[in-house]
Design a protein around this motif. Sequence first.
Motif, PDB file in Angstrom:
ATOM      1  N   SER A 199      -9.411 -13.119  30.277  1.00 39.40           N
ATOM      2  CA  SER A 199     -10.185 -13.530  29.142  1.00 39.40           C
ATOM      3  C   SER A 199     -10.834 -14.984  29.771  1.00 39.40           C
ATOM      4  N   ALA A 200     -10.085 -15.879  30.211  1.00 38.54           N
ATOM      5  CA  ALA A 200     -10.545 -16.848  30.691  1.00 38.54           C
ATOM      6  C   ALA A 200     -11.508 -17.014  31.750  1.00 38.54           C
ATOM      7  N   PRO A 246      -8.472  -4.804  22.303  1.00 37.92           N
ATOM      8  CA  PRO A 246      -9.253  -5.236  21.410  1.00 37.92           C
ATOM      9  C   PRO A 246     -10.507  -5.651  21.698  1.00 37.92           C
ATOM     10  N   SER A 247     -11.639  -5.522  20.956  1.00 40.83           N
ATOM     11  CA  SER A 247     -13.044  -5.766  21.723  1.00 40.83           C
ATOM     12  C   SER A 247     -13.215  -7.546  21.904  1.00 40.83           C
TER      13      SER A 247
END
Length: 301
Positions: free
Chosen positions: A193-194, A2-3
């Motif tokens: 992502s973090a 996913p973007s």
Amino acid sequence: EPSMDWYPLFNSLRIAAISSAIVFFAGIFAARYVAGLPKWLKGVLDVILTLPMVLPPTVVGYFLLLIFGAKRPVGMLLDSIGLRFVMTWQGGIIAAAVVAFPLMYRTARGAFESFDKNLIYSARTLGLSERFIFWRIQLPCCRQGIIAGTVLAFARALGEYGATSMLIGYTPGRTATIATSVYQYWRINDEKSALIWVLINLAISAAVLLSLLRNHSTATLALSGCSISATLQVCVRRNAFHILLLKLRPCSQMASSNGMSLPAGAESISPIRTPSAPYCSIRPMGSGELPRDLLILRPSL
């Protein structure tokens, strides 16, 4: 794959920008007002206005919930007119502004208190209004402190987590910020992502601090447009407006030789003519509201 959702970046910048604008005017007003108060009252207000800087952010968030909660009087009143600050991004502005306010207030107040009051006294003798003195003389002279406070307040608002998470929580696409996103991604073991959001936050914070350091390094001890010589202490020029502060010395003979009589209560007078207008420096006798050794007047010549 996913973007990536960039909403936390947009929301953080939006909250930081709006809260910094609020803190800018509120901090300057509070600093200017408190600086002129008696010492004991100044100390009391200092404690109150600086508390958010020393309290844990979660405690600040708890107090904000007590004020703006849906079942609290203020919260119910605001809800009746369509305003909600709990679990909305607008609440992030309130949280960030409260936490960042002490930085702006303390920095601005320090700048105002270090400002040479003789410039204010001299401007008053020229018949200038208090508004003109503040906006055209005092504020430009204190601009380094004002800019520093604004930059620090923006950086603090951008990285705010504790009070923000207490008041608006974390809702993707609605209240998510960079700080709350880092925690949420870490909590669900999404290290990638973090880390991305950590690096983004580091880059923005470094850019903000570099702009502050660059602004500080380009500042000079002399005020903009000033000229300092053996005769003059300070010359402030703003839109063809001059204030001249002379190093005073006994000069009654000079006054007599120039055909100028001493005004009542004056000890000595030094005439000087600038390119734009004539000025004179008068040393008053005794004590008064103005400093004993300095009083600048523009004579009617």
